[in-house]
Design an enzyme around this catalytic site. Structure first.
Site, short mmCIF file in Angstrom:
data_model
loop_
_atom_site.label_atom_id
_atom_site.label_comp_id
_atom_site.label_asym_id
_atom_site.label_seq_id
_atom_site.Cartn_x
_atom_site.Cartn_y
_atom_site.Cartn_z
N SER A 36 0.85 -1.19 0.00
CA SER A 36 0.00 0.00 0.00
C SER A 36 0.88 1.23 0.00
O SER A 36 2.06 1.15 0.34
CB SER A 36 -0.86 -0.01 1.27
OG SER A 36 -1.36 1.28 1.56
N TYR A 60 -3.13 -0.29 10.05
CA TYR A 60 -2.99 -0.65 8.63
C TYR A 60 -1.60 -0.27 8.13
O TYR A 60 -0.92 -1.06 7.46
CB TYR A 60 -4.07 0.09 7.84
CG TYR A 60 -4.15 -0.22 6.38
CD1 TYR A 60 -3.59 0.64 5.43
CD2 TYR A 60 -4.81 -1.35 5.92
CE1 TYR A 60 -3.69 0.37 4.07
CE2 TYR A 60 -4.92 -1.62 4.56
CZ TYR A 60 -4.36 -0.74 3.65
OH TYR A 60 -4.45 -1.01 2.30
#
Ligand code: NAP
Ligand code: GCO
Length: 263
Positions: free
Chosen positions: A144, A157
């Site tokens: 990501s 995250y």
């Protein structure tokens, strides 16, 4: 001639029933791979298999939570029996929780780490022995932009995806000698169910402020689509990338390169 074909190869895409995983699995199938997908929810898997069928793809679906090592090992054994030894693993399954860190429960933090970081460890550990025996393998970890950047409310995250970047480099280091290439794909902001809350129209019909923010931060001037990930996934799954290892390929429309438009 550079080989992007995957004929005779078996690919497992975790969380492949919809979203980014589905698009990448579709691309690998169209290049000749036999596709297995997994997820926690039977309805999602059934719908995903039906959607693959509409694309002329006969995929195999397995109900399996990537955080359950026994279930993952049983799933890999079943795939080996029903489809073949796995040549390509795409660690795509993942969740996000958007909660200010000081309000986040430890259990919530741990759940994100479990799915987004421990899950890829479990799945990779399950397929590597077969790849060593075959003398080749491709592992693609879906990282990501949060493997590089932080932002408010996504502490768990970002920690997971930052760890996944380093797990990618470590699998490269530890198994490159077995002709296993482990790389990452770092999608930018992609329009999927995971980011739907960030794109919801406001009560007055105006765009969500985050939607406008991301568009202003992206040189491409748009959100990505799952289809934008198809080519990068095929490249990293194919022989075309046999000398690419430990690399994170950012597919972000240029966000990471751009300071942002002057207001
Ligand atoms: P999504 O639409 O929420 O889909 C997530 C997929 O993972 C679903 O198929 C889900 O199926 C599965 N899944 C979730 N937890 C699981 C578990 N414990 N075990 C097995 N399967 C599980 O997400 P997405 O946007 O497609 O994102 C896919 C990956 O790309 C994620 O790793 C995400 O972090 C990453 N990513 C997304 C973006 C973005 O902007 N969308 C950007 C960068 C990176 P079930 O719910 O049925 O289990
Ligand atoms: C968020 C988004 C991002 C994207 C993606 C960006 O809340 O900031 O969900 O985290 O999912 O990971 O690369």
């Amino acid at each position: 001639m550079v080989n992007f074909r995957l004929d005779g190869k078996v690919a497992l895409v975790t969380g492949g029933s919809y979203g980014i995983g589905f698009a990448m699995a579709k691309a690998l199938a169209k290049a000749g791979a036999k596709i297995a997908i997994n997820g926690r929810n039977k309805d999602n898997i059934d719908q995903g298999l039906a959607d693959f069928k509409k694309e002329g793809i006969e995929a195999y679906g397995y109900i399996c939570d990537v955080t359950d090592e026994v279930a993952v090992q049983e799933m890999v054994a079943q795939i080996e029996k029903e489809v073949g030894v796995i040549d390509i693993l795409v660690n795509n399954a993942g969740i996000i929780k958007r909660i200010p860190m000081h309000e986040m429960k430890v259990e919530e933090f741990k759940q994100v780490i479990d799915i987004d970081l421990v899950g890829p460890f479990i799945a990779s550990k399950a397929v590597i022995p077969g790849m060593i025996k075959k003398g080749h393998g491709k592992i693609i970890n879906i990282c990501s932009m949060m493997s590089e950047l932080g932002r408010e409310t996504v502490s768990a995250y970002a920690a997971a995806k930052g760890g996944l970047k380093m797990l990618t480099k470590n699998i490269c280091s530890e198994y490159g000698g077995h002709n296993i290439q482990c790389n990452g794909i770092g999608p930018g902001y992609i329009a999927t169910p995971q980011t739907a809350p960030l794109r919801e129209k406001q009560a007055d019909g105006s765009p969500h402020p985050f939607d406008s923010f991301i568009i202003s931060k992206t040189p491409a001037g748009r959100w990505g689509t799952p289809e934008d990930l198809e080519g990068p996934a095929l490249f990293l799954a194919s022989d075309a990338s046999n000398f690419v290892n430990g690399h994170i390929l950012y597919v972000d429309g240029g966000i990471l390169a751009y300071i942002g438009k002057q207001p």
